[in-house]
Design an enzyme around this catalytic site. Structure first.
Site, short mmCIF file in Angstrom:
data_model
loop_
_atom_site.label_atom_id
_atom_site.label_comp_id
_atom_site.label_asym_id
_atom_site.label_seq_id
_atom_site.Cartn_x
_atom_site.Cartn_y
_atom_site.Cartn_z
N THR A 1 -28.03 43.77 28.62
CA THR A 1 -28.48 42.46 29.06
C THR A 1 -29.91 42.60 29.57
O THR A 1 -30.22 43.53 30.31
CB THR A 1 -27.59 41.90 30.19
OG1 THR A 1 -27.57 42.82 31.28
CG2 THR A 1 -26.16 41.69 29.69
N SER B 1 -36.07 0.39 -7.22
CA SER B 1 -37.34 0.59 -6.53
C SER B 1 -37.41 2.06 -6.15
O SER B 1 -36.37 2.72 -6.00
CB SER B 1 -37.41 -0.28 -5.28
OG SER B 1 -38.46 0.15 -4.41
N THR B 2 -38.61 2.57 -6.00
CA THR B 2 -38.74 3.92 -5.46
C THR B 2 -37.96 4.04 -4.16
O THR B 2 -37.36 5.08 -3.87
CB THR B 2 -40.21 4.25 -5.19
OG1 THR B 2 -40.93 4.27 -6.42
CG2 THR B 2 -40.36 5.61 -4.51
N ASN B 3 -37.90 2.95 -3.41
CA ASN B 3 -37.36 2.99 -2.06
C ASN B 3 -35.84 3.11 -2.00
O ASN B 3 -35.30 3.40 -0.93
CB ASN B 3 -37.83 1.76 -1.28
CG ASN B 3 -39.33 1.62 -1.30
OD1 ASN B 3 -40.04 2.56 -1.63
ND2 ASN B 3 -39.82 0.45 -0.94
N SER C 1 -44.69 52.32 4.57
CA SER C 1 -46.08 52.44 5.00
C SER C 1 -46.94 52.98 3.87
O SER C 1 -46.50 53.82 3.09
CB SER C 1 -46.19 53.35 6.22
OG SER C 1 -47.53 53.57 6.57
#
Length: 461
Positions: free
Chosen positions: A181, A134-136, A312
């Site tokens: 910090t 199954s796909t599942n 740039s």
């Protein structure tokens, strides 16, 4: 012309897919890109394992089994890649992707048996290619296979990044610089210690990613639609896992309770969470390097990142930290994908998660882009980082943080007075202490020694 329960539909003469895929193309023109090639490849591996097993157990005729295996081998070698066309963002819990693979394999297998595409009396996409599946159970199994292979590559990329950061730790081990910090001057540190901390964080990510593979090894193949195994003989369920182990070279194992991995996607959430953690670390390091290399005249400028392209279209000579920015952009995308995976996994209902295509697309994308970003960041940024020792020395000389080392010798209040005097006069803490005769030159030299102020303990004692 092909037919299904909804009626007839024309399928292009040159297509290897069939009516189910054709309907999915009509229904899901969403992102404009198909599911991950790695997911399709993993599904083909599952189909090959199933065909081998079904052939051995005489669940499908031997010639059909062999033709399916040959078709799978051709696809795994790179053939028919343009036939996997279903959009990544689809409804149906991955059924359209599974059917796309079933139809392509079936039509190629038909040709190998001397028939014409579409003659499903020879090889049928569902009765033969999808036999006992199954796909599942196919889709989650394939996603685990695809994710494991990518996870190994990502773990190796992080290992290499860790080594590059450790090399910088050694290279910069003798340079004293300011710590910071809350973006303000803090205790001094060796530049190598800064990179050593980065390396430790990356090492944790590397270990987490390495261990995450264990979470993905349990597969529900053989569980069919809801994990109960209806439609798959017991012999098939056991043998197909062993065949898939041999084909992939992965330590896959059969789930002892396949209903669980059929309906629950939390394993993918867990792995995505580890990817998010790694992305957060990468973003932190990249942002730190951008800040520490800022300028070059108007910023901190303590490090120089490799110039890789002009920065740039209007400012001549400008070079931007584009590799660090690229790492940051990628990290942000991984964090966003983690949110999508979390929502999709939580949105599953009862015995199946209808949103598994979003989980697959987001998880595999995160693994792929994070691997490439880490590799490029390491090669084109980290390994080429240079240290501006004079800039580090100047920042340290201009700061009053060295007064902290004097607290245990002079007391906090007097050390604060010295720091303020140094700041107002533009002179060093050392000069102020010597000028006021508070300590001898020998004492000051010992207390403010780089080796003393960058290790545990009380400097000078």
């Amino acid at each position: 012309m092909e037919a299904d329960l909804l009626g007839e539909k024309a399928v292009p003469q040159n297509a290897y897919y069939g009516i189910h895929t054709a309907r999915a193309l009509d229904n899901f023109p969403v992102s404009g890109r198909p599911s991950s090639p790695r997911l399709f490849r993993a599904i083909v591996l599952v189909k090959k394992a199933a065909a081998v097993t079904c052939g051995k157990l005489s669940l499908i005729p031997g010639p059909v089994s062999r033709s399916i295996v040959l078709a799978c081998d051709e696809i795994l070698d790179g053939a028919l890649q343009d036939q996997f066309v279903v959009d990544a963002l689809q409804g149906g819990a991955g059924t359209s992707t599974n059917m796309n693979v079933n139809e392509v394999i079936a039509n190629r297998a038909i040709e190998l048996m001397g028939g014409q595409k579409g003659d499903y009396s020879l090889v049928h996409p569902l009765n033969h290619v999808n036999c006992c599946q199954s796909t599942n159970d196919v889709y989650p199994t394939a996603l685990r296979i695809a994710a494991i292979s990518l996870l190994r590559q990502l773990s190796e990329a992080y290992a290499s990044l860790q080594e590059a950061l450790q090399a910088k730790e050694q290279e910069f081990a003798d340079c004293l610089k300011l710590g910071r910090t809350q973006l303000m001057d803090a205790l001094p540190m060796m530049a190598g210690q800064e990179f050593g901390a980065y390396a430790k964080a990356v090492a944790r990510d590397r270990w987490r990613l390495y261990k995450a593979e264990e979470r993905l090894r349990e597969i529900n193949l053989g569980g069919t639609a809801i994990g109960s195994g209806l439609g798959a003989p017991r012999a098939y369920i056991y043998q197909v896992t062993e065949v898939l182990q041999d084909l992939t070279g992965l330590g896959l194992c059969r789930s002892e309770y396949p209903i669980d991995p059929t309906q629950n996607m939390d394993v993918f959430v867990e792995v995505s969470g580890l990817l998010k953690a790694a992305a957060v670390t990468l973003l932190k390091i990249a942002n730190d390097l951008r800040l520490l290399a800022s300028g070059p005249a108007g910023g901190l400028g303590e490090y120089r990142l490799p110039p890789v392209q002009a920065g740039s279209s209007i400012m001549p000579g400008k070079v931007n930290p584009v590799m660090a920015e690229m790492a940051g952009v990628t990290a942000m995308r991984v964090i966003a994908n983690d949110a999508a995976i979390s929502w999709a996994a939580a949105g599953g209902q009862l015995e199946l998660n209808a949103f598994s295509p979003l989980i697959a697309e987001s998880l595999l994308e995160s693994l792929e882009i994070l691997t490439r970003a880490v590799q490029l960041f390491e090669q084109r940024c980290v390994r080429g980082i240079a240290l501006d020792r004079e800039r580090c020395e100047a920042h340290l000389r201009q700061s009053t943080v060295m007064a902290t080392a004097l607290v245990h010798h002079l007391g906090y209040e007097l050390a604060s007075v010295i720091a303020k005097a140094a700041q107002e006069s533009g002179r060093s803490v050392e000069d102020i202490v010597l000028e006021r005769g508070l300590l001898t030159a020998e004492q000051v030299g010992e207390i403010l020694s780089p080796l003393q102020v960058t290790k545990p303990g009380i400097p000078g004692k």
